[in-house]
Design an enzyme around this catalytic site. Sequence first.
Site, PDB file in Angstrom:
ATOM      1  N   LYS A 199       2.032   6.002  -8.649  1.00 36.48           N
ATOM      2  CA  LYS A 199       2.599   5.467  -7.409  1.00 36.48           C
ATOM      3  C   LYS A 199       3.427   6.592  -6.787  1.00 36.48           C
ATOM      4  O   LYS A 199       3.889   7.494  -7.497  1.00 36.48           O
ATOM      5  CB  LYS A 199       3.505   4.277  -7.744  1.00 36.48           C
ATOM      6  CG  LYS A 199       3.733   3.329  -6.617  1.00 36.48           C
ATOM      7  CD  LYS A 199       2.709   2.221  -6.576  1.00 36.48           C
ATOM      8  CE  LYS A 199       2.978   1.280  -5.427  1.00 36.48           C
ATOM      9  NZ  LYS A 199       2.018   0.181  -5.346  1.00 36.48           N
TER      10      LYS A 199
ATOM     11  N   GLY B 179       2.070 -13.931   5.216  1.00 34.33           N
ATOM     12  CA  GLY B 179       1.689 -12.678   5.873  1.00 34.33           C
ATOM     13  C   GLY B 179       0.210 -12.423   5.641  1.00 34.33           C
ATOM     14  O   GLY B 179      -0.595 -13.355   5.571  1.00 34.33           O
TER      15      GLY B 179
END
Length: 367
Positions: free
Chosen positions: A94, A196
Amino acid sequence: MDTEIVQAADLKKVDPVFGQLSFNDHEQIVFCHDKDTGLKAIIGIHNTVLGPALGGTRMWNYDNEWEALNDVLRLSRGMTFKSAITGLNLGGGKAVIIGDAKTQKTPELMRKFGEFVNSLGGKYITAEDVGMETSDMDIVHEVTSHVTGISESKGGSGNPSPITAFGVFMGMKAAVNYKFGSQTMEGKKVLVQGVGHVGASLVEHLYKEGAQILISDINQEKLLELSKKYQATIVPGDEIFNQELDVYAPCALGATINDSTVNTIKTKVIAGAANNQLADEKYHGKILMERGIAYAPDFLINAGGIINVYAELEGYGKDEILQKTKNIYNTTLDIFNYAEENQITTHQAALNKAQERIDNQKLASKK
Ligand code: NAD
């Protein structure tokens, strides 16, 4: 002189990188800085036993560098287990860029970041995360091939959210099957927190299967739109944990299962898209187990997005993406059964299975 002594003592107390609480045998941590563009980024490569470390880049206005480091360490470790449990030949990584994505993100900064990614020679492959758009990945792609999540017009796999939602739906159905012995969501009372990109798509799946839908969000416009379209009941944020539910689906923020909610939540199943739903994996996971709440591990059921970008590397198409994502159902059911047999939390069960795959690969490569 005194200050120097104090500083030296403090430094000994908490080692800056390997001594961090979130440090978990990470293989490599790369600090990237470029004065001209203002880039300050950290790339965390947790584990590459199963393949290159793939994971998105998050741009966030961290309060300080410790927070950024902690985030990248935590998130990259999560990616290792997510890919391993999903059966992908990928490691975990990441990246975080320190700064405000709305005001500080420029094409030059993204290009510079891409150069750093490129310098790792494919050991880390980046993708979108919070604060990033497909168009940002397109810029990164100008300087490195070690990027996924680029636009469909450029050969990428496009928006991963509908696939993520499909995977969450599959994981939820497995959890419901385990808990109620039911093959369908029909009549099940499901609260989706956060409607969302993923949450809204999940609501559509639930609607098609005849679930009783409750929705909660801070975006009133979105709530009104979805409540009309899918006959969903709007629940104010402070009433979520008073509702009698069959399924709670956190699709907004992490850590919604915490000290103040874990003992009060009235649900039989927890299955949602948000990352790190349990504020404390071990402690809160155990309380859920003791209360008989079936928790579908977040990193397992929200893996649709990574399956989607993995397709870019492997060159497979939409059918295979859907097939692999559908398999989240079987894996989730296996995890529930394995957890029950071993009297461990589902979170721990998923971690064990993921680690087992990594260990087997390590052994095989030594032979
Ligand atoms: P999004 O930003 O599109 O949606 C989040 C929604 O949550 C928004 O509608 C927002 O208004 C709402 N929200 C924010 N704060 C809230 C609060 N306090 N209470 C209620 N609602 C609130 O994000 P998304 O892409 O739909 O992702 C949702 C979650 O799933 C995130 O935690 C994300 O990390 C995780 N996830 C997403 C993907 C993906 O493919 N998009 C993959 C894996 C995990």
